[in-house]
Design an enzyme around this catalytic site. Structure first.
Site, mmCIF file in Angstrom:
data_model
loop_
_atom_site.group_PDB
_atom_site.id
_atom_site.type_symbol
_atom_site.label_atom_id
_atom_site.label_comp_id
_atom_site.label_asym_id
_atom_site.label_seq_id
_atom_site.Cartn_x
_atom_site.Cartn_y
_atom_site.Cartn_z
ATOM 1 C CE1 TYR A 138 -3.087 3.048 0.724
ATOM 2 C CE2 TYR A 138 -2.530 2.864 3.057
ATOM 3 C CZ TYR A 138 -3.160 3.530 2.025
ATOM 4 O OH TYR A 138 -3.868 4.668 2.286
ATOM 5 C CB ILE A 139 2.903 2.975 2.538
ATOM 6 C CG1 ILE A 139 1.707 2.950 3.515
ATOM 7 C CG2 ILE A 139 3.627 4.310 2.637
ATOM 8 C CD1 ILE A 139 2.100 2.919 4.984
ATOM 9 C CB SER A 153 4.332 2.395 13.437
ATOM 10 O OG SER A 153 3.039 2.485 13.957
ATOM 11 C CE1 TYR A 201 3.686 -3.542 12.248
ATOM 12 C CE2 TYR A 201 2.515 -2.041 13.706
ATOM 13 C CZ TYR A 201 3.222 -2.268 12.542
ATOM 14 O OH TYR A 201 3.460 -1.229 11.680
ATOM 15 C CE LYS A 256 6.734 -1.507 11.479
ATOM 16 N NZ LYS A 256 7.461 -1.597 10.214
ATOM 17 C CE1 TYR A 285 6.303 5.912 7.152
ATOM 18 C CE2 TYR A 285 4.986 3.943 6.854
ATOM 19 C CZ TYR A 285 6.112 4.678 6.565
ATOM 20 O OH TYR A 285 7.010 4.180 5.666
HETATM 21 P P1 NAD Z 1 1.539 -3.630 3.054
HETATM 22 O O1 NAD Z 1 1.318 -4.960 3.684
HETATM 23 O O2 NAD Z 1 0.582 -3.153 2.048
HETATM 24 O O3 NAD Z 1 3.007 -3.564 2.421
HETATM 25 C C1 NAD Z 1 4.080 -4.334 2.908
HETATM 26 C C2 NAD Z 1 4.674 -5.063 1.707
HETATM 27 O O4 NAD Z 1 5.798 -5.826 2.167
HETATM 28 C C3 NAD Z 1 3.698 -6.041 1.063
HETATM 29 O O5 NAD Z 1 3.678 -5.793 -0.326
HETATM 30 C C4 NAD Z 1 4.279 -7.415 1.387
HETATM 31 O O6 NAD Z 1 4.004 -8.353 0.361
HETATM 32 C C5 NAD Z 1 5.746 -7.095 1.539
HETATM 33 N N1 NAD Z 1 6.488 -8.013 2.428
HETATM 34 C C6 NAD Z 1 6.171 -8.406 3.685
HETATM 35 N N2 NAD Z 1 7.126 -9.204 4.176
HETATM 36 C C7 NAD Z 1 8.083 -9.316 3.227
HETATM 37 C C8 NAD Z 1 9.319 -10.003 3.145
HETATM 38 N N3 NAD Z 1 9.767 -10.746 4.155
HETATM 39 N N4 NAD Z 1 10.062 -9.879 2.019
HETATM 40 C C9 NAD Z 1 9.600 -9.113 0.983
HETATM 41 N N5 NAD Z 1 8.426 -8.471 0.994
HETATM 42 C C10 NAD Z 1 7.683 -8.558 2.108
HETATM 43 O O7 NAD Z 1 1.654 -2.571 4.254
HETATM 44 P P2 NAD Z 1 1.758 -0.981 4.216
HETATM 45 O O8 NAD Z 1 0.554 -0.453 4.877
HETATM 46 O O9 NAD Z 1 2.149 -0.514 2.891
HETATM 47 O O10 NAD Z 1 2.949 -0.793 5.239
HETATM 48 C C11 NAD Z 1 4.291 -0.641 4.815
HETATM 49 C C12 NAD Z 1 5.181 -0.506 6.046
HETATM 50 O O11 NAD Z 1 4.721 0.610 6.817
HETATM 51 C C13 NAD Z 1 5.144 -1.702 6.980
HETATM 52 O O12 NAD Z 1 6.448 -1.905 7.483
HETATM 53 C C14 NAD Z 1 4.217 -1.270 8.093
HETATM 54 O O13 NAD Z 1 4.512 -1.906 9.314
HETATM 55 C C15 NAD Z 1 4.509 0.216 8.164
HETATM 56 N N6 NAD Z 1 3.396 1.006 8.727
HETATM 57 C C16 NAD Z 1 2.151 0.873 8.181
HETATM 58 C C17 NAD Z 1 1.092 1.598 8.736
HETATM 59 C C18 NAD Z 1 -0.304 1.442 8.203
HETATM 60 O O14 NAD Z 1 -1.242 1.728 8.949
HETATM 61 N N7 NAD Z 1 -0.507 1.045 6.962
HETATM 62 C C19 NAD Z 1 1.337 2.470 9.804
HETATM 63 C C20 NAD Z 1 2.620 2.580 10.314
HETATM 64 C C21 NAD Z 1 3.657 1.830 9.761
HETATM 65 C C1 WQD Z 2 -8.663 3.823 14.053
HETATM 66 C C2 WQD Z 2 -9.843 4.109 14.980
HETATM 67 C C3 WQD Z 2 -10.542 2.205 16.247
HETATM 68 C C4 WQD Z 2 -11.990 -0.223 12.940
HETATM 69 C C5 WQD Z 2 -3.385 1.033 13.626
HETATM 70 C C6 WQD Z 2 -2.210 0.402 14.294
HETATM 71 C C7 WQD Z 2 -1.034 1.336 14.279
HETATM 72 C C8 WQD Z 2 -0.748 1.815 12.862
HETATM 73 C C9 WQD Z 2 -1.965 2.365 12.203
HETATM 74 C C10 WQD Z 2 0.840 0.339 11.857
HETATM 75 C C11 WQD Z 2 -9.691 3.467 16.360
HETATM 76 C C12 WQD Z 2 -11.648 2.646 15.311
HETATM 77 C C13 WQD Z 2 -11.447 0.810 13.694
HETATM 78 C C14 WQD Z 2 -13.374 -0.500 13.040
HETATM 79 C C15 WQD Z 2 -13.577 1.303 14.628
HETATM 80 N N1 WQD Z 2 -0.321 0.727 12.025
HETATM 81 N N2 WQD Z 2 -12.225 1.547 14.532
HETATM 82 N N3 WQD Z 2 -14.135 0.286 13.880
HETATM 83 O O1 WQD Z 2 -5.619 1.328 15.756
HETATM 84 O O2 WQD Z 2 -5.268 3.818 15.359
HETATM 85 O O3 WQD Z 2 -3.735 2.196 14.345
HETATM 86 O O4 WQD Z 2 -3.031 1.404 12.288
HETATM 87 O O5 WQD Z 2 1.856 0.708 12.385
HETATM 88 O O6 WQD Z 2 0.044 0.625 14.815
HETATM 89 O O7 WQD Z 2 -2.560 0.073 15.627
HETATM 90 O O8 WQD Z 2 -5.987 2.372 13.452
HETATM 91 O O9 WQD Z 2 -7.644 2.178 11.662
HETATM 92 O O10 WQD Z 2 -7.411 0.272 13.314
HETATM 93 O O11 WQD Z 2 -8.422 2.418 14.070
HETATM 94 O O12 WQD Z 2 -14.291 1.958 15.390
HETATM 95 O O13 WQD Z 2 -13.909 -1.428 12.419
HETATM 96 O O14 WQD Z 2 -11.016 3.515 14.401
HETATM 97 O O15 WQD Z 2 -11.076 1.781 17.486
HETATM 98 O O16 WQD Z 2 -10.251 4.351 17.288
HETATM 99 P P1 WQD Z 2 -5.212 2.438 14.859
HETATM 100 P P2 WQD Z 2 -7.372 1.744 13.044
#
Ligand code: NAD
Ligand code: WQD
Length: 338
Positions: free
Chosen positions: A11-12, A124, A148, A152, A175
């Site tokens: 995604y990102i 994160s 998780y 991080k 993020y």
């Molecule tokens: P995502 O799952 O869409 O992207 C992660 C990608 O990594 C996927 O395409 C997956 O196939 C690939 N991947 C996983 N393990 C792998 C491995 N061992 N080797 C090669 N590829 C691998 O997730 P995202 O939301 O794009 O997140 C990207 C990064 O940002 C992650 O590290 C996640 O922890 C971090 N992050 C995400 C969020 C969020 O809410 N989306 C928030 C904070 C941090």
């Molecule tokens: C947002 C708000 C829920 C779903 C998570 C990870 C964090 C980071 C970002 C990776 C909260 C509420 C949610 C639903 C709801 N990821 N909610 N009904 O928990 O803030 O953060 O994603 O690093 O580590 O914990 O995000 O989107 O799950 O929730 O009411 O079906 O929406 O309770 O208040 P969160 P979220």
């Protein structure tokens, strides 16, 4: 720069790849596709207007990773690859530690061996653990409430120790809540199974894939009783990576530095529901359910360090985040599997 993007099909990562190429960088993707669809690749190439070298393997594979670096002549790495579902991480913690730490070790070793000096890491806001201090600034202590989150915290520690011992320069980008999609509606967030996160769940209700949203808790000490989060457009996040990469390049004296990527604003669950209804013109039926375990009442960034040091600031509003998510969801009701 020639940049290796791990997890670049996710995604990102996918949104960041498009912006890196638009900014004039050369990109190589490595992704295991454990949580991504190969059908994102032609869409990425269309948006970028160029072919994108992509390798399909697990970054924990030290031999394959090292071989890629031997050929790659990379100037920098952006490390998105990892597992990210908070709930799942408590069910299969060893998979999370193995994947998230293993990819990091493998990359650091290859970077050391092939003298690649710059790494931007996907951290994160989860590393602020149970803190109730808001806005959250980078000097708060780090901790976690689930496996998780610990991956991080540990990755940040490992990367920081490596950087301070003469390893690569490292940006730790923390993020907040990434949402939204590319304005074209051709790439976006496509969670497998039931979405854990709010925005994709709302979008799937609006498009008719799910009947109702459950709002987890309406008795928080917030204006409408639902929890506040710092939702940030994925395009703003992507721009933050380009800014961090270029900042490290211009500041060789930096060994490791953390930057929050957030807007600095908290929005409630109900505000997001209403904004999405307005953007989509569709109702989002919802019920109030008990609080979800481990959720904070309020979480938003102090983004001033990124603004003053990286010259980066989030631009997009909640309305825009919802409009772009809806464009993606409406055009791709079943995500990439359509
Ligand atoms: P995502 O799952 O869409 O992207 C992660 C990608 O990594 C996927 O395409 C997956 O196939 C690939 N991947 C996983 N393990 C792998 C491995 N061992 N080797 C090669 N590829 C691998 O997730 P995202 O939301 O794009 O997140 C990207 C990064 O940002 C992650 O590290 C996640 O922890 C971090 N992050 C995400 C969020 C969020 O809410 N989306 C928030 C904070 C941090
Ligand atoms: C947002 C708000 C829920 C779903 C998570 C990870 C964090 C980071 C970002 C990776 C909260 C509420 C949610 C639903 C709801 N990821 N909610 N009904 O928990 O803030 O953060 O994603 O690093 O580590 O914990 O995000 O989107 O799950 O929730 O009411 O079906 O929406 O309770 O208040 P969160 P979220």
């Amino acid at each position: 720069m020639r940049v290796l993007v791990t997890g670049g099909a996710g995604y990102i990562g996918s949104h960041t790849v498009v912006q890196l190429i638009a900014a004039g960088h050369e990109v190589v993707i490595v992704d295991s596709f454990v949580n991504a669809s190969p059908s994102v690749l032609p869409r990425l190439e269309d948006l970028a207007g160029t072919s994108i070298e992509t390798h399909s393997f697990d970054v924990r594979d030290v031999d394959k990773t090292s071989a890629l670096f031997a050929e790659g002549r990379f100037d920098a790495v952006i490390h998105f690859a990892g597992l990210k579902a908070v709930g799942e991480s408590s069910e299969i913690p060893l998979e999370y530690y193995d994947n998230n730490l293993g990819t990091t070790f493998s990359l650091l070793r290859a970077m050391q061996r092939h003298e690649v000096g710059t790494l931007v890491f996907s951290s994160s806001a989860t590393v602020y653990g149970e803190t109730t201090t808001v806005p959250m600034h980078e000097d708060l202590p780090t901790s976690a409430t689930n496996p998780y989150g610990w991956t991080k915290v540990m990755q940040e520690q490992i990367l920081s120790d490596a950087a301070r011992a003469g390893g690569p320069q490292i940006a730790l980008l923390r993020y907040f809540n990434p949402v939204g999609a590319h304005v074209s509606g051709t790439i976006g967030e496509d969670p497998q199974g039931t979405p854990n996160n709010l925005m994709p769940f709302i979008a799937q209700v609006a498009v008719g894939r799910r009947a109702r949203l459950q709002v987890f808790g309406d008795d928080y000490p917030t204006p409408d009783g639902t929890a506040l989060r710092d939702y940030i457009h994925v395009e703003d996040l992507a721009a933050g990576h380009v800014a961090a990469l270029e900042h490290l390049g211009a500041h060789p004296e930096i060994d490791v530095r953390a930057w929050n990527l957030g807007t600095g604003q908290g929005s409630s669950v109900l505000e997001m529901v209403r904004a999405f209804e307005a953007a989509s013109g569709r109702p989002v039926p919802h019920d109030v359910a008990p609080r979800r375990r481990g959720d904070l009442a309020v979480c938003y960034a102090d983004p001033t360090r990124a603004e003053s040091e990286l010259g980066w600031r989030a631009q997009h509003t909640i309305e825009r985040m919802c409009a772009d998510t809806w464009r993606w969801q409406a055009a791709n009701p079943q995500g990439y599997n359509a």
